[in-house]
Motif scaffolding. Structure first.
Motif, mmCIF file in Angstrom:
data_model
loop_
_atom_site.group_PDB
_atom_site.id
_atom_site.type_symbol
_atom_site.label_atom_id
_atom_site.label_comp_id
_atom_site.label_asym_id
_atom_site.label_seq_id
_atom_site.Cartn_x
_atom_site.Cartn_y
_atom_site.Cartn_z
ATOM 1 N N GLY A 1 -45.344 -26.729 11.513
ATOM 2 C CA GLY A 1 -46.446 -27.812 11.352
ATOM 3 C C GLY A 1 -47.238 -28.177 12.731
ATOM 4 O O GLY A 1 -48.254 -28.293 12.818
ATOM 5 N N LEU A 2 -46.413 -28.675 13.742
ATOM 6 C CA LEU A 2 -46.972 -29.121 15.015
ATOM 7 C C LEU A 2 -47.486 -27.840 15.589
ATOM 8 O O LEU A 2 -48.651 -28.228 16.328
ATOM 9 N N PHE A 3 -46.947 -26.890 15.741
ATOM 10 C CA PHE A 3 -47.586 -25.718 16.289
ATOM 11 C C PHE A 3 -48.801 -25.201 15.892
ATOM 12 O O PHE A 3 -49.682 -24.891 16.381
ATOM 13 N N THR A 4 -48.907 -25.219 14.389
ATOM 14 C CA THR A 4 -50.040 -24.831 13.641
ATOM 15 C C THR A 4 -51.452 -25.942 14.138
ATOM 16 O O THR A 4 -52.127 -25.478 14.414
ATOM 17 N N GLY A 5 -50.859 -27.403 13.970
ATOM 18 C CA GLY A 5 -51.792 -28.256 14.359
ATOM 19 C C GLY A 5 -52.363 -28.172 15.818
ATOM 20 O O GLY A 5 -53.566 -28.314 16.065
ATOM 21 N N ALA A 6 -51.387 -27.871 16.779
ATOM 22 C CA ALA A 6 -51.877 -27.750 18.146
ATOM 23 C C ALA A 6 -52.730 -26.664 18.571
ATOM 24 O O ALA A 6 -53.722 -26.733 19.167
ATOM 25 N N SER A 7 -52.291 -25.585 17.726
ATOM 26 C CA SER A 7 -52.985 -24.439 17.873
ATOM 27 C C SER A 7 -54.321 -24.394 17.377
ATOM 28 O O SER A 7 -55.504 -24.171 18.079
ATOM 29 N N VAL B 1 -57.005 -18.780 24.029
ATOM 30 C CA VAL B 1 -56.123 -19.715 23.010
ATOM 31 C C VAL B 1 -55.482 -18.678 22.110
ATOM 32 O O VAL B 1 -54.337 -18.833 21.975
ATOM 33 N N VAL B 2 -56.034 -17.871 21.705
ATOM 34 C CA VAL B 2 -55.544 -17.210 20.481
ATOM 35 C C VAL B 2 -54.388 -16.016 21.254
ATOM 36 O O VAL B 2 -53.337 -15.994 20.303
ATOM 37 N N ALA C 1 -59.058 -11.249 15.062
ATOM 38 C CA ALA C 1 -57.726 -10.811 14.095
ATOM 39 C C ALA C 1 -56.949 -9.862 14.664
ATOM 40 O O ALA C 1 -55.839 -9.794 14.705
ATOM 41 N N PHE C 2 -57.592 -8.589 15.042
ATOM 42 C CA PHE C 2 -56.909 -7.603 15.598
ATOM 43 C C PHE C 2 -56.234 -7.987 16.955
ATOM 44 O O PHE C 2 -54.885 -7.694 17.120
ATOM 45 N N ALA C 3 -56.919 -8.685 17.591
ATOM 46 C CA ALA C 3 -56.163 -9.456 18.908
ATOM 47 C C ALA C 3 -54.827 -10.347 18.629
ATOM 48 O O ALA C 3 -53.831 -10.063 19.408
ATOM 49 N N GLY C 4 -55.002 -11.195 17.377
ATOM 50 C CA GLY C 4 -54.004 -11.940 17.232
ATOM 51 C C GLY C 4 -52.809 -11.281 16.807
ATOM 52 O O GLY C 4 -51.885 -11.604 16.892
ATOM 53 N N PHE C 5 -53.145 -10.007 15.860
ATOM 54 C CA PHE C 5 -52.384 -9.381 15.306
ATOM 55 C C PHE C 5 -51.299 -8.548 16.445
ATOM 56 O O PHE C 5 -50.293 -8.416 16.349
ATOM 57 N N CYS C 6 -51.993 -7.999 17.573
ATOM 58 C CA CYS C 6 -51.428 -7.390 18.453
ATOM 59 C C CYS C 6 -50.598 -8.376 19.172
ATOM 60 O O CYS C 6 -49.421 -7.731 19.579
ATOM 61 N N GLY C 7 -50.793 -9.478 19.560
ATOM 62 C CA GLY C 7 -50.087 -10.594 19.934
ATOM 63 C C GLY C 7 -48.917 -10.969 19.416
ATOM 64 O O GLY C 7 -47.984 -11.062 19.972
ATOM 65 N N GLY C 8 -48.797 -11.234 17.978
ATOM 66 C CA GLY C 8 -47.875 -11.353 17.265
ATOM 67 C C GLY C 8 -46.664 -10.247 17.101
ATOM 68 O O GLY C 8 -45.611 -10.290 17.195
ATOM 69 N N TRP C 9 -47.334 -8.898 17.080
ATOM 70 C CA TRP C 9 -46.561 -7.738 17.343
ATOM 71 C C TRP C 9 -45.823 -7.507 18.249
ATOM 72 O O TRP C 9 -44.683 -7.112 18.293
ATOM 73 N N SER C 10 -46.597 -7.855 19.496
ATOM 74 C CA SER C 10 -45.856 -7.698 20.810
ATOM 75 C C SER C 10 -44.842 -8.833 21.167
ATOM 76 O O SER C 10 -43.907 -8.786 22.089
ATOM 77 N N ARG C 11 -44.592 -9.930 20.341
ATOM 78 C CA ARG C 11 -43.761 -11.074 20.405
ATOM 79 C C ARG C 11 -42.204 -10.399 20.464
ATOM 80 O O ARG C 11 -41.651 -11.117 21.013
ATOM 81 N N GLY C 12 -42.025 -9.361 19.640
ATOM 82 C CA GLY C 12 -40.650 -8.952 19.455
ATOM 83 C C GLY C 12 -40.300 -8.254 20.637
ATOM 84 O O GLY C 12 -39.078 -7.958 20.977
ATOM 85 N N MET C 13 -41.330 -7.478 21.361
ATOM 86 C CA MET C 13 -40.866 -7.041 22.513
ATOM 87 C C MET C 13 -40.678 -7.639 23.572
ATOM 88 O O MET C 13 -40.017 -7.122 24.811
ATOM 89 N N LEU C 14 -41.285 -8.709 23.825
ATOM 90 C CA LEU C 14 -40.910 -9.551 24.908
ATOM 91 C C LEU C 14 -39.958 -10.668 24.908
ATOM 92 O O LEU C 14 -39.765 -11.503 23.878
#
Length: 159
Positions: free
Chosen positions: A3-9, A40-41, A80-93
């Motif tokens: 919730g808070l993260f979604t609103g802030a984003s 931001v994305v 959307a592709f940039a956001g997907f790649c960012g979310g995908w790299s989350r597990g690597m970092l």
């Protein structure tokens, strides 16, 4: 996304879209303006899952394309592709810090802008690519405080 993260984003994304078309051209350094929406994305997608990053990128593309009065498809797909790649790299970092956030935003900006270039070719490709490299560096610097702010909201949201 919580919730808070979604609103802030979404709030930061809305502000970034407004700044993109009012302040960004005036802040250009050597002809390279920042892309506030991608700045931001990309750090936000580091804190979200792939689906959340993709959704945030899609919303960013629709906002940016709508404000530019352009075809939304090019913006929506590339963001959307940039956001997907960012979310995908989350597990690597493990725990992204300043330098990793900078590199993530710079590389993500390059990916998004090169994909955008293939979807909507500019008149001069070499100039576009040089401006993209400068914009990527600019976005990397902007992404560091954005990530710190959003990371704080994620911590507060999980408590």
């Amino acid at each position: 996304m919580r919730g808070l993260f979604t609103g802030a984003s979404l709030l930061l994304l809305w502000i970034a879209a407004a700044l993109q078309f009012t302040l960004s051209p005036r802040m250009a350094v050597f002809g390279c303006p920042p892309d506030f929406v991608l700045a931001v994305v990309l750090p936000a997608s580091l804190l979200a899952r792939r689906s959340g990053g993709s959704l945030l990128g899609f919303v960013a593309g629709v906002l940016q394309g709508g404000m530019a009065g352009a075809n939304l498809t090019h913006y929506a797909i590339s963001r959307a592709f940039a956001g997907f790649c960012g979310g995908w790299s989350r597990g690597m970092l493990a725990e992204p810090h300043g330098l990793l956030v900078f590199l993530h935003a710079a590389v993500g900006t390059l990916l998004a802008q090169v994909l955008f270039m293939f979807l909507a070719p500019p008149a001069e490709i070499v100039g576009y690519l040089f401006a993209t490299i400068g914009t990527a560096m600019y976005n990397g610097v902007i992404a560091i405080p954005v990530h710190a702010l959003l990371r704080r909201t994620v911590r507060e949201d999980s408590e």
